[in-house]
Design an enzyme around this catalytic site. Structure first.
Site, PDB file in Angstrom:
ATOM      1  N   HIS A 176      21.881  -8.840  50.169  1.00 29.85           N
ATOM      2  CA  HIS A 176      22.106  -7.593  49.441  1.00 29.85           C
ATOM      3  C   HIS A 176      23.208  -7.671  48.399  1.00 29.85           C
ATOM      4  O   HIS A 176      23.010  -7.335  47.233  1.00 29.85           O
ATOM      5  CB  HIS A 176      22.422  -6.457  50.419  1.00 29.85           C
ATOM      6  CG  HIS A 176      22.795  -5.176  49.735  1.00 29.85           C
ATOM      7  ND1 HIS A 176      24.109  -4.842  49.422  1.00 29.85           N
ATOM      8  CD2 HIS A 176      22.034  -4.158  49.265  1.00 29.85           C
ATOM      9  CE1 HIS A 176      24.129  -3.679  48.811  1.00 29.85           C
ATOM     10  NE2 HIS A 176      22.888  -3.236  48.700  1.00 29.85           N
ATOM     11  N   HIS A 204      16.306  -0.038  56.884  1.00 29.25           N
ATOM     12  CA  HIS A 204      17.149  -0.467  55.766  1.00 29.25           C
ATOM     13  C   HIS A 204      17.850  -1.787  56.069  1.00 29.25           C
ATOM     14  O   HIS A 204      18.694  -1.864  56.954  1.00 29.25           O
ATOM     15  CB  HIS A 204      18.191   0.622  55.493  1.00 29.25           C
ATOM     16  CG  HIS A 204      19.048   0.362  54.312  1.00 29.25           C
ATOM     17  ND1 HIS A 204      20.420   0.427  54.352  1.00 29.25           N
ATOM     18  CD2 HIS A 204      18.725   0.041  53.031  1.00 29.25           C
ATOM     19  CE1 HIS A 204      20.909   0.169  53.164  1.00 29.25           C
ATOM     20  NE2 HIS A 204      19.923  -0.080  52.348  1.00 29.25           N
TER      21      HIS A 204
END
Length: 251
Positions: free
Chosen positions: A52, A10
């Site tokens: 992100h 991730h």
């Protein structure tokens, strides 16, 4: 995509390195990841960068959003020191940076389009073209929380498998994955149960849950028969799947 249990790191090895940076992606490979999950946004000058957050505050300590800055401006910001001073001086990578490196490595990619609040900005076409340019169509999945984006990917016939990504609870989520012609469903880990897996299999939908970060969660996903996981702990998942390598005794 190959048929094996995918360990997507991730944002790279984000538990040990600053997320979505080249060192985090390299570390993920060393820690046993078979895939890398990363996030892509468009800059003010329409360049694809790996980042992100919607806001720049947490990582860069700057006001505004990615779309408010050019690539050259963003490159001047430090993407590593927020995590640890050892990583100071890192710059934000472009998607091309990552794809060029991935083309030389035995790694799968899960590219998440960060466009939930951005509509009709053309990111789908640009990401598809970048993947094709690096000949990575067979090693890549595109995911998004934005159903309109999935529709756009269908319309441009991008040639890359897609994933329906959602948060919270969604009743019969596999129906939506099927509706948008997705190969994969990316649910939060708490959603995944034996009946959930059975229903996805009935619709020929592959399951790769996210937020799978503890040993019990990783073990449960393996036992339920999911197709992989998205985890901040790729080393932990690799050890569980393959066991610790026995060290040779010193002579």
């Amino acid at each position: 995509m190959k048929d094996f249990f995918l360990i997507y790191a991730h944002r790279g090895a984000s538990a040990t390195h600053p997320e979505n940076t080249m060192p985090a992606f390299a570390a993920a490979l060393r820690q046993g990841a078979t895939g890398i999950e990363l996030d892509v946004q468009l800059t003010r000058d329409n360049k694809l960068v790996v980042f992100h957050d919607w806001s720049l505050k947490r990582i860069f300590g700057k006001p505004g959003h990615i779309r408010d800055y050019t690539l050259a401006e963003l490159r001047r910001f430090d993407a590593g020191s927020w995590f640890d001073s050892r990583f100071s001086g890192l710059s934000i990578p472009t998607l091309d940076d990552v794809l060029a490196r991935a083309a030389t490595k035995p790694i799968m990619l899960n590219i998440e389009l960060k466009n939930f609040f951005s509509f009709s900005n053309g990111i789908e076409q640009k990401v598809s073209e970048a993947i094709t340019r690096h000949n990575l169509q067979d090693k890549t999945v595109i995911s998004t929380f934005n159903p309109l984006s999935l529709e756009s990917l269908q319309q441009i016939n991008c040639g890359v498998e897609t994933a329906f990504l959602y948060f919270g609870h969604l009743r019969k989520a596999w129906h939506y994955a099927r509706e948008y012609n997705c190969t994969y469903l990316h649910p939060p880990v708490h959603e995944v149960t034996a009946p959930f897996v059975d229903a996805c299999r009935e619709y020929s939908i592959k399951i790769v849950p996210y937020q799978v970060n503890t040993l019990p969660e990783i073990k449960r996903m393996i036992e339920l028969g999911t197709d992989g996981i998205i985890t901040s702990q790729p080393a932990l998942a690799h050890r569980l799947l393959h066991g610790e390598k026995r060290r040779k005794p010193k002579r």
